[in-house]
Motif scaffolding. Structure first.
Motif, mmCIF file in Angstrom:
data_model
loop_
_atom_site.group_PDB
_atom_site.id
_atom_site.type_symbol
_atom_site.label_atom_id
_atom_site.label_comp_id
_atom_site.label_asym_id
_atom_site.label_seq_id
_atom_site.Cartn_x
_atom_site.Cartn_y
_atom_site.Cartn_z
ATOM 1 N N PHE A 35 31.348 -66.349 -75.043
ATOM 2 C CA PHE A 35 31.906 -64.998 -75.151
ATOM 3 C C PHE A 35 31.852 -64.274 -73.812
ATOM 4 O O PHE A 35 32.851 -63.701 -73.362
ATOM 5 C CB PHE A 35 31.136 -64.222 -76.218
ATOM 6 N N GLN A 36 30.694 -64.306 -73.154
ATOM 7 C CA GLN A 36 30.564 -63.591 -71.886
ATOM 8 C C GLN A 36 31.441 -64.217 -70.811
ATOM 9 O O GLN A 36 32.068 -63.492 -70.029
ATOM 10 C CB GLN A 36 29.094 -63.595 -71.434
ATOM 11 N N ARG A 37 31.516 -65.547 -70.768
ATOM 12 C CA ARG A 37 32.340 -66.199 -69.756
ATOM 13 C C ARG A 37 33.815 -65.821 -69.913
ATOM 14 O O ARG A 37 34.496 -65.496 -68.943
ATOM 15 C CB ARG A 37 32.171 -67.718 -69.850
ATOM 16 N N ARG A 97 38.527 -62.287 -68.250
ATOM 17 C CA ARG A 97 39.606 -61.462 -68.796
ATOM 18 C C ARG A 97 40.478 -62.239 -69.779
ATOM 19 O O ARG A 97 41.701 -62.084 -69.811
ATOM 20 C CB ARG A 97 40.482 -60.919 -67.656
ATOM 21 N N LYS A 98 39.873 -63.075 -70.598
ATOM 22 C CA LYS A 98 40.615 -63.872 -71.572
ATOM 23 C C LYS A 98 40.669 -63.232 -72.964
ATOM 24 O O LYS A 98 41.194 -63.830 -73.890
ATOM 25 C CB LYS A 98 40.003 -65.268 -71.682
ATOM 26 N N SER A 154 32.585 -49.985 -77.004
ATOM 27 C CA SER A 154 31.868 -49.213 -75.989
ATOM 28 C C SER A 154 30.938 -50.096 -75.166
ATOM 29 O O SER A 154 30.899 -49.995 -73.935
ATOM 30 C CB SER A 154 31.080 -48.093 -76.659
ATOM 31 N N GLU A 155 30.205 -50.995 -75.825
ATOM 32 C CA GLU A 155 29.271 -51.857 -75.105
ATOM 33 C C GLU A 155 29.992 -52.853 -74.206
ATOM 34 O O GLU A 155 29.559 -53.127 -73.083
ATOM 35 C CB GLU A 155 28.371 -52.590 -76.101
ATOM 36 N N VAL A 156 31.090 -53.407 -74.683
ATOM 37 C CA VAL A 156 31.854 -54.354 -73.862
ATOM 38 C C VAL A 156 32.440 -53.653 -72.647
ATOM 39 O O VAL A 156 32.426 -54.183 -71.518
ATOM 40 C CB VAL A 156 32.962 -55.015 -74.707
ATOM 41 N N SER A 157 32.964 -52.443 -72.853
ATOM 42 C CA SER A 157 33.546 -51.692 -71.741
ATOM 43 C C SER A 157 32.498 -51.374 -70.684
ATOM 44 O O SER A 157 32.752 -51.533 -69.474
ATOM 45 C CB SER A 157 34.180 -50.408 -72.275
ATOM 46 N N GLU A 158 31.320 -50.964 -71.100
ATOM 47 C CA GLU A 158 30.265 -50.647 -70.145
ATOM 48 C C GLU A 158 29.728 -51.896 -69.463
ATOM 49 O O GLU A 158 29.333 -51.859 -68.289
ATOM 50 C CB GLU A 158 29.138 -49.905 -70.864
#
Length: 370
Positions: free
Chosen positions: A104-106, A111-112, A141-145
């Protein structure tokens, strides 16, 4: 009409009620525990919703999302495996199950646009509808930050100054307490007067009244004032000790003005209770009629939802119902501190509706006694 007959017959009704333990329990419960539990257990409130997370990525980004779910809206997330998710949802253990995929993080840094799966137990409709929006907002919100590498406040083109009037802390318990309070006044005023009349017929004492030098008007008024007095006294004690004392709901307006409006309202609903009792042949039939009358009155009067959100036809039709005006009056006095110069239209409407219901009920009561 003789006032002495009305007084003595009303005292007789009070004594009959005092010998009915089930009715006394109902009155005490309706104005104490029912209001307290109703105020603190609103179904639309998201409170400690059960959530589980399948973290297949085990990355800082996924950990950031997991730690964002905290009380009071959500319980502490339960970390589970993929094989446990469906079983726990089927058993009703979790309301929400969030599945964070591998890499997920990779994929996020590349930007996939990776996909996170949210499973919702829609049988818990009150929490499912509200909670799904909360989960989406928290994850976004957490992903954006995380992508920005720092936490920052959102930059808005305007500065919105929010001022919450009449309920500054936005406590839903305040609204719930008053709503249940008004609903219980409606229910008990109809139940007590209707049950008093049916009790006379079931015990055979109605024939005794017919041979006494009393008129149907005196009999009916005695039942209305006695049962109305019981509900008025119980509502006053509940408002002072349960709502204002135990639940700490502030009473902004005049207590005496509210009690005066409640008296007019009880005159209307007690007359309605007499009318329903004359239509019913027994207590079970009266209970069925009560449900048919009580549910529309409570749901469409503005007690639970604002009248402005209802269809226009319903709004106009419900102006003929006494509790529509009672709800407007009660909210204006108790929440907004309105005086008689503001609520006099509701007082006039309650008096007019009460007079009409009383005349219809008296006519039907005279036919009932023949």
């Amino acid at each position: 009409m003789r006032l002495a007959n009305i007084l003595k017959l009303g005292i007789k009704e009070l004594r009959s009620l005092a010998r009915d333990p089930m009715m006394l329990v109902l009155i005490i419960y309706a104005f104490s525990m029912s209001i307290y539990t109703g105020a603190n257990a609103l179904p639309e409130t998201l409170n400690r919703a059960a959530i589980a997370v399948v973290d297949e990525d085990q990355s800082p980004a996924s950990s950031r999302i997991i730690t964002a779910f905290n009380p009071p809206y959500f319980s502490i997330p339960k970390l589970i495996t993929q094989s446990e998710m469906d079983r726990r949802m089927d058993a009703g253990i979790d309301t929400f199950a969030l599945d964070i995929p591998p890499n997920f993080q990779r994929d996020l840094l590349a930007r996939k646009s990776p996909t996170i799966q949210l499973n919702v137990d829609a049988t818990r409709i009150s929490q499912a509808f509200t909670g799904a929006g909360y989960v989406q907002s928290i994850v976004t919100s957490e992903v954006s930050e995380f992508l920005k590498r720092y936490r920052s406040a959102a930059s808005l083109p305007i500065d919105l100054s929010l001022r919450a009037r009449f309920n500054q802390e936005l406590k839903k318990a305040w609204f719930g307490a008053i709503s249940h309070f008004m609903s219980n006044i409606t229910m008990l005023s109809i139940v007590l007067t209707g049950a008093a009349l049916i009790r006379e017929r079931e015990h055979g004492t109605i024939e005794h009244l017919l041979v006494m030098p009393v008129t149907p008007f005196e009999i009916m008024v005695s039942k209305i004032w006695s049962m109305g007095l019981v509900v008025l006294a119980a509502s006053a004690l509940s408002l002072m000790f349960v709502i204002h004392g135990l639940l700490a709901v502030p009473i902004e307006g005049s207590f005496a003005l509210f009690m005066a409006g409640t008296t007019l309202y009880l005159f209307a609903t007690a007359s309605l209770g007499i009318f329903l009792a004359t239509q019913a042949g027994s207590m079970p039939q009266f209970g069925l009629l009560l449900m048919l009358a009580l549910l529309p009155l409570q749901v469409l009067s503005g007690t639970l939802t604002p009248r402005e959100s209802m269809p226009e036809l319903i709004r106009y039709v419900m102006l003929a119902a006494p509790n529509t005006h009672f709800v407007m009056m009660a909210q204006s006095i108790l929440f907004r501190g309105a005086g008689l110069d503001v609520v006099w239209p509701q007082f006039a409407a309650l008096f007019a509706i009460g007079a009409i219901l009383f005349m219809f009920s008296l006519r039907r009561f005279r036919q009932f006694l023949k």
